[in-house]
Design a protein around this motif. Structure first.
Motif, short mmCIF file in Angstrom:
data_model
loop_
_atom_site.label_atom_id
_atom_site.label_comp_id
_atom_site.label_asym_id
_atom_site.label_seq_id
_atom_site.Cartn_x
_atom_site.Cartn_y
_atom_site.Cartn_z
N LEU A 68 15.19 9.44 -16.48
CA LEU A 68 15.59 10.40 -15.44
C LEU A 68 15.51 9.75 -14.06
CD1 LEU A 68 13.81 13.66 -16.69
CD2 LEU A 68 16.18 12.98 -17.05
N ILE A 69 14.47 8.97 -13.84
CA ILE A 69 14.32 8.26 -12.56
C ILE A 69 15.47 7.28 -12.37
CG2 ILE A 69 12.91 6.56 -11.33
CD1 ILE A 69 10.44 7.96 -12.43
N GLU A 70 15.78 6.52 -13.43
CA GLU A 70 16.86 5.53 -13.34
C GLU A 70 18.19 6.20 -13.08
OE1 GLU A 70 16.48 3.51 -17.02
OE2 GLU A 70 14.63 2.45 -16.45
N SER A 71 18.40 7.36 -13.69
CA SER A 71 19.65 8.09 -13.49
C SER A 71 19.82 8.50 -12.03
CB SER A 71 19.68 9.33 -14.39
OG SER A 71 20.84 10.09 -14.16
N LEU A 72 18.75 8.98 -11.41
CA LEU A 72 18.85 9.38 -10.01
C LEU A 72 18.91 8.18 -9.07
CD1 LEU A 72 16.71 12.57 -9.33
CD2 LEU A 72 19.13 12.33 -9.78
N VAL A 123 18.44 9.75 -3.42
CA VAL A 123 17.35 10.68 -3.72
C VAL A 123 16.62 10.18 -4.96
CG1 VAL A 123 16.72 13.05 -4.29
CG2 VAL A 123 18.61 12.62 -2.72
N GLY A 124 15.31 10.05 -4.85
CA GLY A 124 14.51 9.66 -6.00
C GLY A 124 13.77 10.87 -6.57
N VAL A 125 12.93 10.62 -7.56
CA VAL A 125 12.15 11.71 -8.16
C VAL A 125 10.81 11.17 -8.65
CG1 VAL A 125 13.23 11.42 -10.44
CG2 VAL A 125 12.18 13.61 -9.85
#
Length: 572
Positions: free
Chosen positions: A246-250, A265-267
């Motif tokens: 999910l982090i890599e996707s964002l 934008v990160g998460v």
């Protein structure tokens, strides 16, 4: 549905007589409808027709070989409870008709009086549409109650319910995990481009992340820029891999908003394994802590909850004190103490107001325990205002005491770093002084050197405004910064409070003693009076008097006492 509309009507006729079916067909056409009709006369044929397509209306005879209207009605209600069902028969008696209406039939018409058929159809079609509209409205309300209006995701209430179900089911076995997500740099988009851009970003991120999540998992927006994922039958290791994906996707995503620019934008994600017997609310709280541990370490990373994790333990402690502090603020358990600031070279002394939290009947909690949580969660401005309001009330009481005409010195209040940038603070202070009739120069504000250095422009603006208002200002904990003396040229303060760690060590360390003396000398050259903190012995006090320090505060002068003792002393 009006008869002049020439509407197509999908009608299922349950009738064993083809001639009677043709009579019904002719009646429908005469009524202005274009019938799309199918005739059936057995349960199997009717069930097949109901499965094959949707219908606007069912017209059923009562008696057929091996099949009757009661069975037909049961089948119809299994498929659509709102589908109009009209009984048309030449042999039905009043008792049978009444029983059919009680069972759910909408109307009955005798075959020898088909003039009632079209009005009955029109009425029942309207009522069926009303029922469907009402049902759709209820479904919409239910959806809104359990889904986020912005993203369409499950909301917090529904997520907590589903989490409870999974926790209860985990007693029977299975590995589950909880992810808590908080966007990094979301505020930049909101502040730069406005809330409309922020809302659109949340919608796009929700869609993007949902593509990475299995259909069996639950993806929810908890509020603001916080999301959660409930991973069913998912070991912790797999949950960590998913969180990383999910982090890599964002990280690969870029948000473009008009001419305002392109944003990344990160998460930050907290991961908590779900164990049998867990408490859903505690699980969410632990996942939140793990998420913020990830943020504290720079953000845009995964942090797995561990009971021995120092960051988690610190945050749990802060959450504990935050809850106690909020309770204390609501039930009046915050209290004020005062400590004397004694003049060493003649003149009038002052007082510093100190905050305490009442615990039980006699126990008091020092601010060192709860102030860090208040600072982290931005409660300090509210606490500062409470203290200012209380101080003004107490000063008013002091002014009303007998003999209050003599000069009793000033009352000092600590201002937190969070309050330095509060645009409404000055107006609040001005208002409290006016409401309680307090002379401005009887009140002073202490601002730490650390807070001043961190936001020098804001601190300077506040100091200058407070002094124009007539209040005194003290620079607290002076000497902690590497370039402390340089600020004396720029900060128009009335007092310097020499940091207590130098004062308490000045008898055993010539370096500390030299620092205290240097601060005192340079402050006097700048026209600023000095206050030594943490004066805990008579020997230190004598040394300070010899150095010409103006004031002293500490146990050697007096311990902190309840504010009420201040008035008792004044009355005596």
């Amino acid at each position: 549905m009006e008869r002049n509309n020439r509407s197509t009507l999908r009608v299922l006729i349950v009738e064993d007589s083809e001639d009677d079916a043709l009579l019904l067909l002719r009646e429908l056409k005469a009524g202005g409808y274009i019938p799309a009709m199918q005739r059936v006369d057995t349960a199997a044929e009717m069930e097949s027709a109901l499965r094959a397509r949707s219908w606007d209306l069912i017209i059923a005879d009562h008696n057929m070989p091996g099949f009757d209207s009661r069975q037909a009605l049961q089948l119809a209600r299994q498929y659509d409870r709102n589908l109009p069902f009209i009984l048309v028969s030449g042999s039905v008696g009043e008792e049978v008709a009444v029983d059919a209406m009680k069972a759910g039939a909408n109307d009955y018409v005798m075959k020898n009086n088909l003039t009632r058929l079209i009005p009955a159809i029109e009425r029942e079609l309207r009522e069926a549409e009303n029922r469907r509209a009402h049902q759709r409205a209820e479904e919409t309300i239910r959806h809104l109650a359990f889904h986020d209006h912005l993203t369409g995701l499950v909301n917090r209430a529904k997520f907590e319910r589903l989490l409870t179900e999974v926790v209860n089911s985990s007693v029977k076995g299975g590995n589950h995990a909880l992810l808590y997500l908080d966007l990094d740099q979301f505020k930049v988009v909101n502040d730069t481009c406005g809330h409309q851009a922020g809302d659109e970003l949340l919608r796009r991120i929700a869609r993007k992340l949902q593509q990475k999540i299995r259909g069996s998992d639950v993806f929810a927006r908890l509020g603001g820029d916080e999301f959660a994922v409930l991973l069913k039958d998912c070991p912790t290791e797999r949950a960590i891999r998913l969180a990383q994906s999910l982090i890599e996707s964002l990280n690969a995503y870029r948000f473009v908003w008009g001419e305002s620019g392109v944003f990344r934008v990160g998460v930050s994600i907290g991961v908590v394994p779900i164990h049998p017997g867990g408490n859903p609310r505690i699980l969410l709280s632990l996942a939140d802590m793990a998420c913020y541990a990830a943020k504290d370490r720079g953000g845009n990373r995964v942090h797995v909850y561990d009971e021995e994790d120092r960051d988690i333990l610190q945050r749990r402690g802060e959450m504990y004190w935050l809850q106690r502090l909020q309770t204390a603020m609501s039930n009046g358990a915050l209290v004020l103490y005062h400590q004397r600031i004694a003049p060493l070279q003649g003149g009038v002394g002052h007082w510093e107001l100190l905050l305490r939290m009442r615990s039980g009947e006699n126990d008091l909690i020092n601010p060192d325990h709860f102030i860090p949580a208040a600072e982290r969660y931005n409660l300090m401005p509210e606490i500062d205002r409470w203290v200012i309001g209380q101080a003004c009330r107490q000063l008013r009481r002091m002014q009303d005491l007998p003999g209050s005409g003599r000069n009793r010195g000033g009352c000092f209040i600590n201002l937190s770093a969070n309050s330095l940038s509060d645009p409404d603070l000055i107006e609040f202070i001005r208002q409290q002084l006016r409401i309680h009739g307090v002379v401005p120069d009887s009140i002073g504000f202490e601002i730490t050197e650390t807070a001043t250095v961190a936001d020098f422009e804001e601190a300077l603006r506040l100091i200058e405004t407070l002094r124009r208002l007539g209040c005194k200002v003290a620079l607290d904990d002076f000497g902690t910064g590497m370039s402390s003396f340089a600020y004396l040229r720029s900060l128009p303060v009335d007092y310097i409070k020499i940091d207590g760690k130098f004062v308490s060590a000045m008898l055993s360390s010539e370096i500390d003693a030299a620092i205290v003396e240097a601060v005192n000398v340079i402050s006097h050259i700048a026209g600023i009076r000095t206050i030594a903190e943490c004066v805990e012995s008579r020997e230190i006090l004598r040394r300070l008097i010899a150095m010409k320090v103006d004031y002293a505060q500490g146990w050697a002068i007096g311990r902190a006492q309840p504010v009420e003792s201040f008035f008792a002393a004044g009355a005596s």
